[in-house]
Design an enzyme around this catalytic site. Structure first.
Site, short mmCIF file in Angstrom:
data_model
loop_
_atom_site.label_atom_id
_atom_site.label_comp_id
_atom_site.label_asym_id
_atom_site.label_seq_id
_atom_site.Cartn_x
_atom_site.Cartn_y
_atom_site.Cartn_z
CG ASP A 203 -2.30 0.62 0.84
OD1 ASP A 203 -2.30 1.82 0.51
OD2 ASP A 203 -3.34 -0.06 0.87
CG HIS A 262 -4.30 2.38 -1.90
ND1 HIS A 262 -4.21 3.26 -0.85
CD2 HIS A 262 -5.63 2.26 -2.18
CE1 HIS A 262 -5.43 3.66 -0.50
NE2 HIS A 262 -6.31 3.07 -1.30
CG ASP A 326 -8.70 -0.07 -2.94
OD1 ASP A 326 -7.72 -0.57 -3.51
OD2 ASP A 326 -8.67 0.32 -1.76
CD GLU A 327 -9.95 3.99 -0.76
OE1 GLU A 327 -10.84 4.37 0.00
OE2 GLU A 327 -8.83 3.57 -0.37
CD1 TRP A 393 -14.10 -1.92 -2.15
CD2 TRP A 393 -14.23 -0.59 -0.36
NE1 TRP A 393 -13.63 -0.68 -2.52
CE2 TRP A 393 -13.69 0.16 -1.44
CE3 TRP A 393 -14.41 0.05 0.86
CZ2 TRP A 393 -13.33 1.51 -1.32
CZ3 TRP A 393 -14.05 1.39 0.99
CH2 TRP A 393 -13.52 2.10 -0.09
CD1 TRP A 468 -9.99 -1.91 5.81
CD2 TRP A 468 -8.12 -1.87 4.61
NE1 TRP A 468 -10.27 -2.43 4.56
CE2 TRP A 468 -9.14 -2.41 3.81
CE3 TRP A 468 -6.84 -1.74 4.06
CZ2 TRP A 468 -8.92 -2.83 2.49
CZ3 TRP A 468 -6.63 -2.16 2.75
CH2 TRP A 468 -7.66 -2.69 1.99
C1 ACM Z 1 -10.87 -0.47 0.70
O1 ACM Z 1 -11.36 -0.47 1.84
N1 ACM Z 1 -10.28 0.61 0.25
C2 ACM Z 1 -10.94 -1.63 -0.16
#
Ligand code: ACM
Ligand code: ZN
Length: 764
Positions: A203, A262, A326-327, A393, A468
């Site tokens: 990440d 990330h 993601d993101e 998610w 996380w």
């Molecule tokens: C995530 O919680 N960004 C997958």
């Protein structure tokens, strides 16, 4: 008293009197996750030193050895492995292809003579034995010297999981967890038949897996956060060790290498993988989302990913690989000539389609190794290949859309499965990500939403809890957040809608605490909630009502002493007419006590307002530049005063991107008067360093990381009272306080809704 302990207590007493009867007995039939079918029969089966394992095939020997160690650890009794199948006193592990259960299922027959575990696979045999293990009493270290046998109930079980994906995800980038810490978790997760470990290895804050071709990933790509955990990562040998350990427990390990977002840790080591390779990237110190991601226009990015997978494939002998997705903000791609060229050449309409192109190329790399790709649901935005699998998610919507279109889906919606979210009131619980997911909410989740077409339900593979670790610093923190919610996930994915039952689960959970203690798991105990402030002002009397997120006994004292399991049991709201210290805690049936909540109620009279006239609106603001940990660290000369019209104006909000404006680091002092609308006891809430009203310090947190509002109370007469606020713009443990709105909210004691102190209420 917990049933297991009670029975042990009785047994020990019996054995005091009668040395021939040295048997620990467990008569309950509690198995978690709850089996699909279980009947209790008459009598018990006795395990002693002569009990042996036998099996229908040599490979089952490893399972027998595994449980010989476990049973010895629980009871001190060492079982053996038989040469042939004995007539009596044997645990027979039998592979049987003709059973009408799925591949992970098992049938278990315990009669007074033998135990028979049958399954189609070794995994099924392993789960059958995990169920047997849950029936075996835990014997204390002293009793292990005297007890020579343990008796378990005779039962018949037919059992199989509802879902094939019963998982847990762990982020080891934000904070690192050692091989030993991971192994400990896997060992306990296996008790509950969890079968997937999704390992979030990279990440923005750290690349945590050795890649031999790119050594700088782990030399430069790990943040230095000033703790002893800096630059920690797993060598490939350690990865193999964890994978072998997981395999022994029938847990598949799914590695995740985050792409295209990330990725700042990787860019810090190899800036040529970014759109702009001239920038000096550093592993991110902050949490949040970064604009800098892998370039989608450069071929070297795809050769890098290919090389990384070349090293991963031999380490992870499983079919699923997670590619992130993601993101990933598209800001850099929008301004990158190579990314734009790629879009043009491939007829891609927008950056979302460029992300799809990127992910499809990563999938191709995996397909060359016969692997199946999973990505977070954002990858749906620009379209996905027919073979892509989705982890949903952001909510269930992505998963519903994907499953109805024929893609396999794992449900991990934040509102149900984020283990890093609070499981109790944030005002009582330790720091977490936010939100609120109590045990019951997790337990009641059904991974198959109604919107899934009936013939597409098979595409929902299951669910996992995601963890996380921004606010989990050590192994004991991940345990605190995960347990008992991960056991609820184990049950809802194994037992399914038709078999699970929350009340029944709570009884079994109560019985599981000694097991969790045996494995030294730092599980969450519901804390006394209800009152939202710890210092409570009252005028005539005050009544405090406590509750817990799920039923557990509360005990309290009113004399300042610390509560023990024998203290007064809380039953009804407590009413006070005098100053009193209330110390209250939850206590389990094992006698284990939670952290103690300390409150104080104080009899006060209404404070008179200041006699001030002709005030102008707004507050006076002074600032001192610098990065200060907390109020006690502030030094320097304040700036010239300025007037601000709103408390919020004390802050300039950053975005969630990389850049944090360090020139904004400062302490801010606000001073003036607040106009209180009517007489009464008021609650004030704020995330700021200090809030003083009518010369009383109402908000004064003891912790430096300020993410959630603290509350305080005071009794005030209608009118203008002095107010002082200290706000610090800083970064503490990855959190930029500038992400907080600077505000103070209030309510009267008998109201529930908070309102912000707005521009009409402040004066100077
Ligand atoms: C995530 O919680 N960004 C997958
Ligand atoms: Zn680019």
């Amino acid at each position: 008293m917990n049933l297991k302990y009670l029975l042990l207590f009785l047994i020990v007493c019996i054995s005091c009197k009668n040395t021939n009867k040295e048997t620990a007995i467990n008569t309950n039939t509690y198995i978690t996750p709850k089996p699909q079918y279980l009947v209790k029969k008459e009598g018990t089966f006795t395990i002693n030193n002569n009990t042996s394992f036998s099996f229908s095939d040599e490979k089952s020997k490893a399972i027998a050895s595994f449980f010989i160690d476990k049973i010895k650890g629980y009871t001190g009794i060492e079982l053996t492995i038989a040469e042939n199948k004995p007539e009596k006193n044997t645990i027979y592990l039998k592979l049987n292809d003709s059973l009408s259960i799925n591949n992970e299922g098992y049938n278990l027959t315990i009669d007074s003579k033998n135990i028979l575990v049958e399954a189609k696979t070794h995994q099924g045999l392993f789960y059958g034995m995990q169920s047997v293990l849950q029936l075996i009493p835990l014997v204390s270290e002293e009793e292990k010297n005297t007890i020579t046998s343990v008796a378990i109930p005779t039962i018949e079980v037919e059992d199989e999981p509802t879902f094939s994906w019963r998982g847990i995800h762990l982020d080891v980038s934000r904070h690192f967890f050692s091989v030993e810490e991971i192994k400990k978790q896997l060992d306990v997760l296996a008790l509950f038949k969890i079968n997937k470990f999704h390992w979030h290895l990279t990440d923005d804050q750290g690349w945590r897996i050795e890649i031999k071709k790119y050594p700088e990933l782990t030399e430069k790509g790990i943040r230095v956060d000033g703790t002893s955990k800096e630059k920690e990562f797993y060598t490939q040998e350690q990865i193999k060790e964890v994978v072998a350990y997981a395999q022994e427990r029938f847990i598949d390990v799914i590695p995740e290498i985050e792409t295209p977002g990330h990725a700042v840790a990787a860019l810090s080591a190899y800036p040529e993988l970014a759109c702009n390779d001239k920038e000096n990237y550093q592993p991110r110190e902050l949490w949040g989302i970064d604009y800098n991601i892998f370039c989608a226009g450069k071929e070297n990015v795809f050769s890098f990913i290919k090389d990384v997978y070349n090293e991963l494939i031999p380490l992870f002998p499983y079919k699923y690989y997670h590619v992130g997705g993601d993101e990933a903000p598209k800001k850099r791609w929008e301004n990158c000539p190579l990314c734009q060229k790629r879009m043009q050449e491939n007829g891609l309409k927008n950056e979302a389609e460029l992300q799809s192109y990127f992910i499809a190329r990563v999938e191709k790399i995996l397909q060359e190794h016969d692997k199946i790709m999973i990505g977070w649901d954002e990858i749906l935005e620009g379209g996905i290949t027919p073979t892509t699998n989705i982890m949903s998610w952001q909510g269930e919507e992505g998963g519903i859309k994907a499953a109805n279109a024929g893609h396999d889906v794992i449900m991990t919606p934040t509102a149900y499965s984020y283990l890093n979210f609070h499981q109790g009131d944030y005002r009582v619980e330790p720091m977490a990500h936010g939100s609120y997911i109590p045990l019951e909410k997790v337990y009641n989740y059904n991974p198959i939403p109604e919107e899934i077409q009936e013939d597409k339900e098979k595409h929902i593979l299951g669910m996992q809890g995601n963890h996380w670790t921004e606010y989990a610093y050590e192994g004991k923190d991940i345990e605190y957040y995960a347990y008992p919610r991960i056991i609820a996930i184990a049950e809802l994915t194994w037992s399914g809608e038709n078999t699970k039952s929350y009340n029944d689960f709570l009884v079994r959970l109560d019985n599981l605490y000694p097991t969790l203690d045996f494995y030294n798991i730092n599980y969450h105990i519901p804390l006394p909630e209800g009152p939202t402030a710890n210092n409570i002002a009252f005028i005539d009397s005050v009544s405090l009502e406590f509750n817990t997120t799920h039923p557990v006994k509360m005990v309290y004292t009113l004399d300042g002493s610390l509560p023990t399991p024998e203290s007064e049991v809380y039953k009804n709201p407590l009413t006070f007419t005098e100053d009193t210290k209330i110390n209250i805690a939850s206590v389990l049936s094992t006698g284990k006590i939670s952290t103690i909540r300390k409150l104080q109620v104080k009899k006060v009279s209404l404070k008179a307002p200041s006699s001030v006239d002709n005030l102008a609106s707004g507050l006076v603001m002074k600032t001192i530049k610098g990065h200060f940990e907390d109020a006690s660290a502030i030094t320097g000369t304040p700036s010239n005063p300025k007037i601000i019209k709103n408390i919020q104006d004390a802050n300039v909000t950053f975005d969630w991107g990389k850049d944090i404006d360090t020139t904004q680091f400062k302490a801010v002092f606000l001073k003036g008067f607040v106009d209180i609308p009517e007489d009464g006891v008021y609650y004030f809430a704020s995330k700021q360093e200090k809030v003083k009203i009518a010369d009383s310090l109402i908000i004064d947190p003891e912790y430096t990381l300020k993410r959630f509002p603290l509350e305080g109370t005071i009794a005030l007469k209608k009118g203008k009272h002095p107010i002082e606020i200290v706000y610090i713009n800083n970064v503490i443990k990855g959190w930029a306080s500038d992400w907080n709105t600077v505000e103070v909210t209030y309510r009267k004691a008998d109201e529930t809704e908070y309102k912000a102190i707005d521009s009409t209420m402040i004066f100077h």
